[in-house]
Write a protein that holds these residues in place. Structure first.
Motif, short mmCIF file in Angstrom:
data_model
loop_
_atom_site.label_atom_id
_atom_site.label_comp_id
_atom_site.label_asym_id
_atom_site.label_seq_id
_atom_site.Cartn_x
_atom_site.Cartn_y
_atom_site.Cartn_z
N LEU A 1 35.42 44.97 37.21
CA LEU A 1 34.92 45.72 38.38
C LEU A 1 34.32 44.77 39.41
O LEU A 1 34.68 44.82 40.60
CB LEU A 1 33.87 46.74 37.94
N GLU A 2 33.42 43.90 38.96
CA GLU A 2 32.78 42.96 39.88
C GLU A 2 33.76 41.96 40.46
O GLU A 2 33.67 41.58 41.63
CB GLU A 2 31.64 42.23 39.17
N TRP A 3 34.72 41.52 39.65
CA TRP A 3 35.69 40.54 40.13
C TRP A 3 36.63 41.15 41.17
O TRP A 3 37.02 40.49 42.12
CB TRP A 3 36.48 39.97 38.96
N ARG A 4 37.01 42.41 40.98
CA ARG A 4 37.85 43.07 42.00
C ARG A 4 37.07 43.24 43.30
O ARG A 4 37.63 43.14 44.39
CB ARG A 4 38.34 44.42 41.50
N ALA A 5 35.78 43.51 43.18
CA ALA A 5 34.96 43.71 44.37
C ALA A 5 34.75 42.41 45.14
O ALA A 5 34.80 42.40 46.37
CB ALA A 5 33.61 44.30 43.97
N SER A 6 34.53 41.32 44.43
CA SER A 6 34.19 40.05 45.09
C SER A 6 35.40 39.20 45.45
O SER A 6 35.36 38.41 46.39
CB SER A 6 33.27 39.23 44.19
N GLY A 7 36.49 39.36 44.68
CA GLY A 7 37.64 38.50 44.89
C GLY A 7 37.44 37.09 44.37
O GLY A 7 38.27 36.21 44.64
N ASP A 8 36.34 36.85 43.62
CA ASP A 8 36.05 35.51 43.13
C ASP A 8 37.00 35.07 42.02
O ASP A 8 37.15 33.88 41.76
CB ASP A 8 34.62 35.43 42.60
N VAL A 9 37.63 36.03 41.36
CA VAL A 9 38.57 35.73 40.27
C VAL A 9 39.94 36.28 40.64
O VAL A 9 40.07 37.45 40.99
CB VAL A 9 38.10 36.36 38.93
N ASP A 10 40.94 35.44 40.57
CA ASP A 10 42.31 35.85 40.86
C ASP A 10 42.90 36.45 39.61
O ASP A 10 43.50 35.75 38.78
CB ASP A 10 43.13 34.64 41.35
N LEU A 11 42.71 37.76 39.42
CA LEU A 11 43.14 38.42 38.20
C LEU A 11 44.64 38.34 38.03
O LEU A 11 45.40 38.53 38.98
CB LEU A 11 42.67 39.88 38.21
N VAL B 1 36.54 49.85 47.47
CA VAL B 1 35.94 50.92 46.67
C VAL B 1 35.14 50.31 45.52
O VAL B 1 34.02 50.74 45.22
CB VAL B 1 37.01 51.89 46.14
N ALA B 2 35.73 49.30 44.88
CA ALA B 2 34.99 48.58 43.84
C ALA B 2 33.76 47.92 44.45
O ALA B 2 32.68 47.90 43.84
CB ALA B 2 35.89 47.53 43.18
N GLY B 3 33.90 47.40 45.67
CA GLY B 3 32.77 46.78 46.35
C GLY B 3 31.65 47.77 46.61
O GLY B 3 30.47 47.43 46.50
N LEU B 4 32.01 49.01 46.97
CA LEU B 4 31.01 50.05 47.20
C LEU B 4 30.24 50.33 45.91
O LEU B 4 29.01 50.45 45.92
CB LEU B 4 31.70 51.32 47.71
N PHE B 5 30.97 50.45 44.80
CA PHE B 5 30.34 50.69 43.51
C PHE B 5 29.36 49.56 43.19
O PHE B 5 28.21 49.80 42.82
CB PHE B 5 31.44 50.79 42.43
N VAL B 6 29.82 48.32 43.32
CA VAL B 6 28.97 47.17 42.98
C VAL B 6 27.75 47.10 43.90
O VAL B 6 26.64 46.80 43.45
CB VAL B 6 29.78 45.86 43.05
#
Length: 215
Positions: free
Chosen positions: A201-211, A80-85
């Motif tokens: 938002l962008e990090w959840r969409a991409s998975g590039d950052v392990d929050l 869903v975050a990916g759709l937004f981004v």
């Protein structure tokens, strides 16, 4: 042709055709939230927030969890975050000049945003990372090792920010102005502060950052 499938995709498109609902999705990308919390953070009325959430839930974009009499909402998944981004990126391509900075200027504030931006993860090595979102959003997921000082308390806690390192501030996402406001405040105090041009938002969409979440 499977017309039912087209109709369901259109239902999702209709659900995200409201700027207010996109704002709620961005807030839900930060942390699970109640209707009251979303109302407070967005400035929308409780009834309005509740109605928007029902549309998002009907389209399968959010899910709920009941805790006694209180219902908590969350994104249905990182896609869903990916759709937004993806929508945001498309808008940037077809609407040149679209950015959080332009939104700030168009808002009538009259401010010239001169805060330097950090645009890639690679630029933040060795920097002091500062999260200026509300504390509960930080606790739900933050950049590993980042400190938390919510924007509304930054002026009184400015002494906690190091002056011998570059400070990089982030917040909810590209359209969120908290990081820019915080960086502007700190630069006014002589701190070498920069704002991230992306956020949770962008990090959840991409998975590039392990929050990282905290209890």
């Amino acid at each position: 042709m499977n017309r039912d499938a087209y109709a369901h995709v259109a239902r999702i498109g209709k659900a995200i055709s409201s700027g207010n609902r996109l704002e709620l999705l961005e807030l839900l990308a930060q942390a699970e939230q109640s209707v009251d919390s979303l109302s407070r953070l967005s400035g929308m009325g409780v009834t309005t927030v509740s109605a928007h959430l029902q549309v998002l839930k009907g389209a399968g974009l959010v899910r709920t969890r009941r805790d006694g009499t209180r219902i908590h909402y969350r994104l249905a998944g990182p896609e869903v975050a990916g759709l937004f981004v993806a929508m945001k990126n498309m808008a940037a391509r077809v609407l040149p000049g679209l950015s959080a900075i332009d939104g700030e200027k168009d808002s009538g504030s009259g401010r010239d945003d001169s805060v330097p931006l950090i645009r890639t993860i690679e630029e933040i090595r060795e920097a002091y990372m500062l999260d200026v979102r509300p504390a509960h959003e930080y606790q739900a997921g933050h950049y590993p090792g980042a400190a938390s000082i919510p924007l509304d308390g930054l002026a009184s806690r400015i002494g906690e920010v190091p002056r011998d390192r570059r400070v990089i501030v982030y917040c909810r996402g590209e359209f969120c102005l908290l990081a820019r406001d915080a960086a502007r405040l700190m630069r006014g105090q002589g701190i070498d502060a920069y704002a991230m041009d992306e956020g949770v938002l962008e990090w959840r969409a991409s998975g590039d950052v392990d929050l990282t979440a905290t209890a």
